[in-house]
Design a protein around this motif. Structure first.
Motif, PDB file in Angstrom:
ATOM      1  N   MET A 294      12.075  -2.210   1.177  1.00 54.81           N
ATOM      2  CA  MET A 294      11.853  -1.343   0.034  1.00 54.81           C
ATOM      3  C   MET A 294      11.835  -2.218  -1.219  1.00 54.81           C
ATOM      4  O   MET A 294      12.798  -2.910  -1.515  1.00 54.81           O
ATOM      5  CB  MET A 294      12.981  -0.296  -0.025  1.00 54.81           C
ATOM      6  N   ARG A 295      10.738  -2.179  -1.948  1.00 55.75           N
ATOM      7  CA  ARG A 295      10.605  -2.951  -3.187  1.00 55.75           C
ATOM      8  C   ARG A 295      11.174  -2.126  -4.343  1.00 55.75           C
ATOM      9  O   ARG A 295      10.691  -1.030  -4.628  1.00 55.75           O
ATOM     10  CB  ARG A 295       9.141  -3.283  -3.448  1.00 55.75           C
ATOM     11  N   VAL A 296      12.200  -2.655  -4.982  1.00 57.97           N
ATOM     12  CA  VAL A 296      12.864  -1.968  -6.091  1.00 57.97           C
ATOM     13  C   VAL A 296      13.049  -2.964  -7.222  1.00 57.97           C
ATOM     14  O   VAL A 296      13.505  -4.078  -6.997  1.00 57.97           O
ATOM     15  CB  VAL A 296      14.250  -1.427  -5.657  1.00 57.97           C
ATOM     16  N   VAL A 297      12.675  -2.566  -8.440  1.00 57.79           N
ATOM     17  CA  VAL A 297      12.871  -3.417  -9.614  1.00 57.79           C
ATOM     18  C   VAL A 297      13.480  -2.592 -10.739  1.00 57.79           C
ATOM     19  O   VAL A 297      13.334  -1.364 -10.788  1.00 57.79           O
ATOM     20  CB  VAL A 297      11.546  -4.064 -10.094  1.00 57.79           C
ATOM     21  N   ALA A 298      14.181  -3.278 -11.632  1.00 59.63           N
ATOM     22  CA  ALA A 298      14.744  -2.611 -12.805  1.00 59.63           C
ATOM     23  C   ALA A 298      13.624  -1.916 -13.556  1.00 59.63           C
ATOM     24  O   ALA A 298      12.533  -2.462 -13.716  1.00 59.63           O
ATOM     25  CB  ALA A 298      15.462  -3.616 -13.693  1.00 59.63           C
ATOM     26  N   GLY A 299      13.903  -0.697 -13.994  1.00 60.00           N
ATOM     27  CA  GLY A 299      12.914   0.102 -14.704  1.00 60.00           C
ATOM     28  C   GLY A 299      12.242   1.149 -13.834  1.00 60.00           C
ATOM     29  O   GLY A 299      11.618   2.075 -14.352  1.00 60.00           O
ATOM     30  N   ASP A 300      12.361   1.011 -12.508  1.00 58.64           N
ATOM     31  CA  ASP A 300      11.789   2.029 -11.621  1.00 58.64           C
ATOM     32  C   ASP A 300      12.438   3.378 -11.899  1.00 58.64           C
ATOM     33  O   ASP A 300      13.657   3.484 -12.011  1.00 58.64           O
ATOM     34  CB  ASP A 300      12.034   1.684 -10.146  1.00 58.64           C
ATOM     35  N   GLU A 301      11.603   4.413 -12.005  1.00 56.39           N
ATOM     36  CA  GLU A 301      12.104   5.772 -12.169  1.00 56.39           C
ATOM     37  C   GLU A 301      12.066   6.483 -10.832  1.00 56.39           C
ATOM     38  O   GLU A 301      11.116   6.326 -10.063  1.00 56.39           O
ATOM     39  CB  GLU A 301      11.261   6.534 -13.194  1.00 56.39           C
ATOM     40  N   LEU A 302      13.092   7.248 -10.555  1.00 58.52           N
ATOM     41  CA  LEU A 302      13.162   7.990  -9.304  1.00 58.52           C
ATOM     42  C   LEU A 302      12.383   9.291  -9.429  1.00 58.52           C
ATOM     43  O   LEU A 302      12.359   9.895 -10.511  1.00 58.52           O
ATOM     44  CB  LEU A 302      14.619   8.314  -8.951  1.00 58.52           C
ATOM     45  N   PRO A 303      11.760   9.740  -8.345  1.00 60.79           N
ATOM     46  CA  PRO A 303      11.115  11.060  -8.383  1.00 60.79           C
ATOM     47  C   PRO A 303      12.171  12.122  -8.650  1.00 60.79           C
ATOM     48  O   PRO A 303      13.233  12.109  -8.010  1.00 60.79           O
ATOM     49  CB  PRO A 303      10.521  11.222  -6.988  1.00 60.79           C
ATOM     50  N   PRO A 304      11.949  13.026  -9.582  1.00 64.57           N
ATOM     51  CA  PRO A 304      12.975  14.017  -9.930  1.00 64.57           C
ATOM     52  C   PRO A 304      13.255  14.992  -8.795  1.00 64.57           C
ATOM     53  O   PRO A 304      12.410  15.247  -7.941  1.00 64.57           O
ATOM     54  CB  PRO A 304      12.391  14.735 -11.146  1.00 64.57           C
TER      55      PRO A 304
ATOM     56  N   GLY B 240      16.681   9.734 -12.511  1.00 65.65           N
ATOM     57  CA  GLY B 240      17.329   8.441 -12.448  1.00 65.65           C
ATOM     58  C   GLY B 240      16.378   7.304 -12.733  1.00 65.65           C
ATOM     59  O   GLY B 240      15.158   7.443 -12.609  1.00 65.65           O
ATOM     60  N   VAL B 241      16.968   6.181 -13.125  1.00 71.80           N
ATOM     61  CA  VAL B 241      16.210   4.955 -13.375  1.00 71.80           C
ATOM     62  C   VAL B 241      17.047   3.770 -12.897  1.00 71.80           C
ATOM     63  O   VAL B 241      18.265   3.747 -13.083  1.00 71.80           O
ATOM     64  CB  VAL B 241      15.819   4.825 -14.870  1.00 71.80           C
ATOM     65  N   VAL B 242      16.385   2.820 -12.271  1.00 71.59           N
ATOM     66  CA  VAL B 242      17.051   1.606 -11.805  1.00 71.59           C
ATOM     67  C   VAL B 242      17.323   0.716 -13.006  1.00 71.59           C
ATOM     68  O   VAL B 242      16.412   0.435 -13.792  1.00 71.59           O
ATOM     69  CB  VAL B 242      16.177   0.856 -10.777  1.00 71.59           C
ATOM     70  N   THR B 243      18.563   0.274 -13.168  1.00 66.18           N
ATOM     71  CA  THR B 243      18.909  -0.595 -14.299  1.00 66.18           C
ATOM     72  C   THR B 243      19.083  -2.048 -13.882  1.00 66.18           C
ATOM     73  O   THR B 243      18.967  -2.946 -14.716  1.00 66.18           O
ATOM     74  CB  THR B 243      20.187  -0.109 -15.002  1.00 66.18           C
ATOM     75  N   ALA B 244      19.369  -2.285 -12.598  1.00 64.53           N
ATOM     76  CA  ALA B 244      19.532  -3.668 -12.125  1.00 64.53           C
ATOM     77  C   ALA B 244      19.386  -3.712 -10.614  1.00 64.53           C
ATOM     78  O   ALA B 244      19.706  -2.745  -9.922  1.00 64.53           O
ATOM     79  CB  ALA B 244      20.893  -4.228 -12.527  1.00 64.53           C
ATOM     80  N   VAL B 245      18.904  -4.857 -10.126  1.00 61.72           N
ATOM     81  CA  VAL B 245      18.848  -5.121  -8.691  1.00 61.72           C
ATOM     82  C   VAL B 245      19.455  -6.498  -8.475  1.00 61.72           C
ATOM     83  O   VAL B 245      19.111  -7.452  -9.180  1.00 61.72           O
ATOM     84  CB  VAL B 245      17.401  -5.078  -8.151  1.00 61.72           C
ATOM     85  N   GLU B 246      20.384  -6.587  -7.519  1.00 64.17           N
ATOM     86  CA  GLU B 246      21.063  -7.858  -7.254  1.00 64.17           C
ATOM     87  C   GLU B 246      21.052  -8.146  -5.764  1.00 64.17           C
ATOM     88  O   GLU B 246      20.959  -7.228  -4.945  1.00 64.17           O
ATOM     89  CB  GLU B 246      22.502  -7.805  -7.759  1.00 64.17           C
ATOM     90  N   GLN B 247      21.171  -9.431  -5.441  1.00 61.40           N
ATOM     91  CA  GLN B 247      21.310  -9.842  -4.054  1.00 61.40           C
ATOM     92  C   GLN B 247      22.458 -10.834  -3.978  1.00 61.40           C
ATOM     93  O   GLN B 247      22.499 -11.807  -4.745  1.00 61.40           O
ATOM     94  CB  GLN B 247      20.014 -10.485  -3.557  1.00 61.40           C
ATOM     95  N   ASP B 248      23.401 -10.580  -3.054  1.00 62.73           N
ATOM     96  CA  ASP B 248      24.548 -11.488  -2.959  1.00 62.73           C
ATOM     97  C   ASP B 248      24.223 -12.663  -2.025  1.00 62.73           C
ATOM     98  O   ASP B 248      23.112 -12.744  -1.464  1.00 62.73           O
ATOM     99  CB  ASP B 248      25.817 -10.750  -2.548  1.00 62.73           C
ATOM    100  N   ALA B 249      25.180 -13.551  -1.853  1.00 60.06           N
ATOM    101  CA  ALA B 249      24.973 -14.761  -1.060  1.00 60.06           C
ATOM    102  C   ALA B 249      24.659 -14.453   0.401  1.00 60.06           C
ATOM    103  O   ALA B 249      24.031 -15.265   1.086  1.00 60.06           O
ATOM    104  CB  ALA B 249      26.211 -15.654  -1.150  1.00 60.06           C
ATOM    105  N   ASP B 250      25.074 -13.283   0.876  1.00 56.98           N
ATOM    106  CA  ASP B 250      24.795 -12.888   2.259  1.00 56.98           C
ATOM    107  C   ASP B 250      23.465 -12.150   2.404  1.00 56.98           C
ATOM    108  O   ASP B 250      23.143 -11.666   3.490  1.00 56.98           O
ATOM    109  CB  ASP B 250      25.927 -12.005   2.784  1.00 56.98           C
TER     110      ASP B 250
END
Length: 134
Positions: free
Chosen positions: A1-11, A95-105
């Motif tokens: 699933m491609r997700v980036v900051a700024g993506d708006e969710l379908p209401p 909703g709106v995505v504000t950040a996407v992170e990936q940890d060391a794992d």
């Protein structure tokens, strides 16, 4: 699933009233007069009966689960009730995505601002969420 900051969710939208509240009350054994009877709502100073707060939480969960589409799961939701849901109101969860992170794992998470609002754009329940992405 491609997700980036700024993506708006379908209401996720629901018209609220006795039919929705009655189904919710039946499942949760929440037949409280202020939620079922306009006179009880007015006696408490409201224009009608008022919707259950936890029903708005369910709208936020539906918003996130619908957007994730089985490609992740909810880790956390936090919010505050600011306005009541009264009978006949149209409530939309957004909703709106504000950040996407990936940890060391390699675990990816997304942080979101989410909320419910009435048909006039007044925020009822502002919240934030963290979801784990598959």
């Amino acid at each position: 699933m491609r997700v980036v900051a700024g993506d708006e969710l379908p209401p996720f939208t629901r018209n609220t009233g006795f039919a929705n509240w009655n189904r919710y009350a039946a499942v949760n054994d929440e037949f409280v007069p202020i939620h079922m009877d306009d006179e009880s709502g007015r006696a408490a100073g409201h224009p009608t009966a008022i919707g259950m707060g936890n029903l708005q939480w369910s709208y936020l969960h539906n918003l996130l689960r619908g957007w994730l589409g089985g490609q992740g799961h909810i880790v956390r939701i936090e919010g505050q009730f600011r306005r009541l849901n009264t009978k006949g109101m149209t409530v939309t969860a957004r909703g709106v995505v504000t950040a996407v992170e990936q940890d060391a794992d390699g675990v990816r998470t997304a942080t979101l601002d989410i909320w419910t609002e009435d048909e006039h754009g007044n925020t009822l329940l502002p919240a934030n969420a963290v979801v784990r992405l598959n």
